[in-house]
Design an enzyme around this catalytic site. Sequence first.
Site, PDB file in Angstrom:
ATOM      1  N   MET A 159      -8.717  -8.875   0.076  1.00 45.86           N
ATOM      2  CA  MET A 159      -9.493  -9.998   0.627  1.00 45.86           C
ATOM      3  C   MET A 159     -10.288  -9.338   2.008  1.00 45.86           C
ATOM      4  SD  MET A 159      -7.653 -13.587   0.266  1.00 45.86           S
ATOM      5  CE  MET A 159      -6.651 -13.448   1.314  1.00 45.86           C
ATOM      6  N   GLY A 160     -10.361  -8.045   1.858  1.00 47.04           N
ATOM      7  CA  GLY A 160     -11.218  -7.317   2.965  1.00 47.04           C
ATOM      8  C   GLY A 160     -10.136  -7.369   4.405  1.00 47.04           C
ATOM      9  N   HIS A 213      -3.580  -1.799   2.569  1.00 47.03           N
ATOM     10  CA  HIS A 213      -4.887  -1.738   1.667  1.00 47.03           C
ATOM     11  C   HIS A 213      -4.846  -0.020   1.439  1.00 47.03           C
ATOM     12  CE1 HIS A 213      -6.021  -5.595   3.606  1.00 47.03           C
ATOM     13  NE2 HIS A 213      -5.761  -5.992   2.421  1.00 47.03           N
ATOM     14  N   GLY A 263       0.135  -4.866  -3.804  1.00 43.24           N
ATOM     15  CA  GLY A 263       1.290  -4.521  -2.828  1.00 43.24           C
ATOM     16  C   GLY A 263       2.604  -5.316  -2.943  1.00 43.24           C
ATOM     17  N   LYS A 291       4.331  -6.248  -0.710  1.00 45.84           N
ATOM     18  CA  LYS A 291       4.563  -7.157   0.457  1.00 45.84           C
ATOM     19  C   LYS A 291       4.538  -8.366  -0.118  1.00 45.84           C
ATOM     20  CE  LYS A 291       2.594  -9.046   3.985  1.00 45.84           C
ATOM     21  NZ  LYS A 291       1.565  -9.815   3.890  1.00 45.84           N
ATOM     22  N   GLN A 314       3.603 -12.687  -5.724  1.00 46.30           N
ATOM     23  CA  GLN A 314       2.187 -12.604  -6.099  1.00 46.30           C
ATOM     24  C   GLN A 314       2.221 -11.427  -7.336  1.00 46.30           C
ATOM     25  OE1 GLN A 314      -1.846 -12.543  -3.850  1.00 46.30           O
ATOM     26  NE2 GLN A 314      -1.522 -10.263  -4.073  1.00 46.30           N
ATOM     27  N   VAL A 328       3.694  -1.127   3.448  1.00 47.76           N
ATOM     28  CA  VAL A 328       3.492  -0.325   4.788  1.00 47.76           C
ATOM     29  C   VAL A 328       3.819  -1.407   6.069  1.00 47.76           C
ATOM     30  CG1 VAL A 328       1.670   0.767   5.973  1.00 47.76           C
ATOM     31  CG2 VAL A 328       1.625   0.919   3.438  1.00 47.76           C
ATOM     32  N   SER A 367      -0.550  -6.688   8.120  1.00 50.76           N
ATOM     33  CA  SER A 367      -1.073  -7.712   7.382  1.00 50.76           C
ATOM     34  C   SER A 367      -2.415  -7.949   7.975  1.00 50.76           C
ATOM     35  CB  SER A 367      -0.161  -8.997   7.416  1.00 50.76           C
ATOM     36  OG  SER A 367      -1.059 -10.120   6.965  1.00 50.76           O
ATOM     37  N   ARG A 369      -3.255 -10.773   8.718  1.00 49.41           N
ATOM     38  CA  ARG A 369      -3.127 -12.080   9.450  1.00 49.41           C
ATOM     39  C   ARG A 369      -2.363 -11.650  10.627  1.00 49.41           C
ATOM     40  NH1 ARG A 369      -2.565 -14.833   4.168  1.00 49.41           N
ATOM     41  NH2 ARG A 369      -4.161 -16.234   4.291  1.00 49.41           N
TER      42      ARG A 369
HETATM   43  P1  AMP Z   1      -4.875  -8.938   0.747  1.00 45.98           P
HETATM   44  O1  AMP Z   1      -6.197  -8.623   1.247  1.00 45.98           O
HETATM   45  O2  AMP Z   1      -3.975  -9.609   1.736  1.00 45.98           O
HETATM   46  O3  AMP Z   1      -4.898  -9.934  -0.508  1.00 45.98           O
HETATM   47  O4  AMP Z   1      -4.003  -7.899   0.142  1.00 45.98           O
HETATM   48  C1  AMP Z   1      -4.440  -7.060  -0.933  1.00 45.98           C
HETATM   49  C2  AMP Z   1      -3.382  -6.280  -1.573  1.00 45.98           C
HETATM   50  O5  AMP Z   1      -2.963  -5.509  -0.565  1.00 45.98           O
HETATM   51  C3  AMP Z   1      -2.306  -6.994  -2.002  1.00 45.98           C
HETATM   52  O6  AMP Z   1      -2.035  -6.443  -3.385  1.00 45.98           O
HETATM   53  C4  AMP Z   1      -1.330  -6.861  -1.132  1.00 45.98           C
HETATM   54  O7  AMP Z   1       0.050  -7.079  -1.621  1.00 45.98           O
HETATM   55  C5  AMP Z   1      -1.746  -5.793  -0.686  1.00 45.98           C
HETATM   56  N1  AMP Z   1      -1.015  -5.454   0.772  1.00 45.98           N
HETATM   57  C6  AMP Z   1      -1.175  -6.119   2.054  1.00 45.98           C
HETATM   58  N2  AMP Z   1      -0.589  -5.679   2.864  1.00 45.98           N
HETATM   59  C7  AMP Z   1       0.197  -4.679   2.382  1.00 45.98           C
HETATM   60  C8  AMP Z   1       1.054  -3.912   3.007  1.00 45.98           C
HETATM   61  N3  AMP Z   1       1.421  -3.995   4.534  1.00 45.98           N
HETATM   62  N4  AMP Z   1       1.663  -3.006   2.312  1.00 45.98           N
HETATM   63  C9  AMP Z   1       1.227  -2.606   1.047  1.00 45.98           C
HETATM   64  N5  AMP Z   1       0.469  -3.570   0.620  1.00 45.98           N
HETATM   65  C10 AMP Z   1      -0.070  -4.623   1.207  1.00 45.98           C
END
Ligand code: AMP
Length: 282
Positions: free
Chosen positions: A31-32, A38, A148, A150, A154, A177, A186, A188
Amino acid sequence: MSTELVQTIAEIRQLLEPIRSSQTIGLVPTMGALHEGHGSLIQQARKETDCLVVSIFVNPLQFGPRDDYTRYPRTPEADLDFCSRLDVDLIFEPEVEEMYPTPSLSTVEVTRITDHLCGPFRPGHFTGVATVVAKLFQIIQPQRAYFGEKDAQQLSVIERMVSDLNLGVTVVAVPTVRESDGLAVSSRNQYLSPQERALAPVLYRALQVAQQAIAEGVLDSGKVQKRALAVLEQEQSVTVEYLEIVDPEEMQPVERITGPVRVAGAIRIGATRLIDNLLTAP
Ligand code: AMP
């Protein structure tokens, strides 16, 4: 080669079509507001695929009415730089109208796996996620897609969707990570004030206490849960949404720990919701 930004479905299909027969296509859906979490997915994908696509799409379908869709961070220029530095071939960054020209009457619902943990707190969220990932898989048709750990629930939802619907994509799980104090990286985290940020690693500490208890032979989930909750309850400004011990495939609560389990938690600090989990075994 520099990173190319593509915004339409027609264009990304046109670019990928001629290389499909000779190159492995990898997809990292995001989601950028890209960060090191990421980055880890992208780096692994870069090693394992010939043509690497990162999708950036803040998917309205997976946000509930009380969620942070409008205030979710959007940093397109920094994301382009980030992807260029990691040698990404294509960024697919469609507008909402491109992905949903008409309201979706067709969705993908993965049951059971979504019954616990975040499911009850975010009604419709995983249907939104599964639907957009299914659409991205159809548009990009990657051989490999990276997610991820994390977001472990999902990840399980996507793995099950791919298997149930024979989507023919290899789902690759990438470890979480963390910041140096243990907080899972994150997008967030940037909502947190400095004081809230200082409290945030409490979730990881609670998960570690659970992991330690299980390693020491505490196999009654209720007892493990109690120890972890005690850590969270020390912080008055933290609201616990859940702290559960579940089986790693279907995310069902286990009473007695006899094999690998995921300890997963969600807390709120102020207006910010944080999730994290650890895979562990007795
Ligand atoms: P998001 O942009 O938050 O939807 O995350 C996109 C992808 O990055 C998802 O598969 C998440 O699980 C992964 N992701 C987000 N944060 C982390 C992290 N700290 N470590 C590993 N993967 C992550």
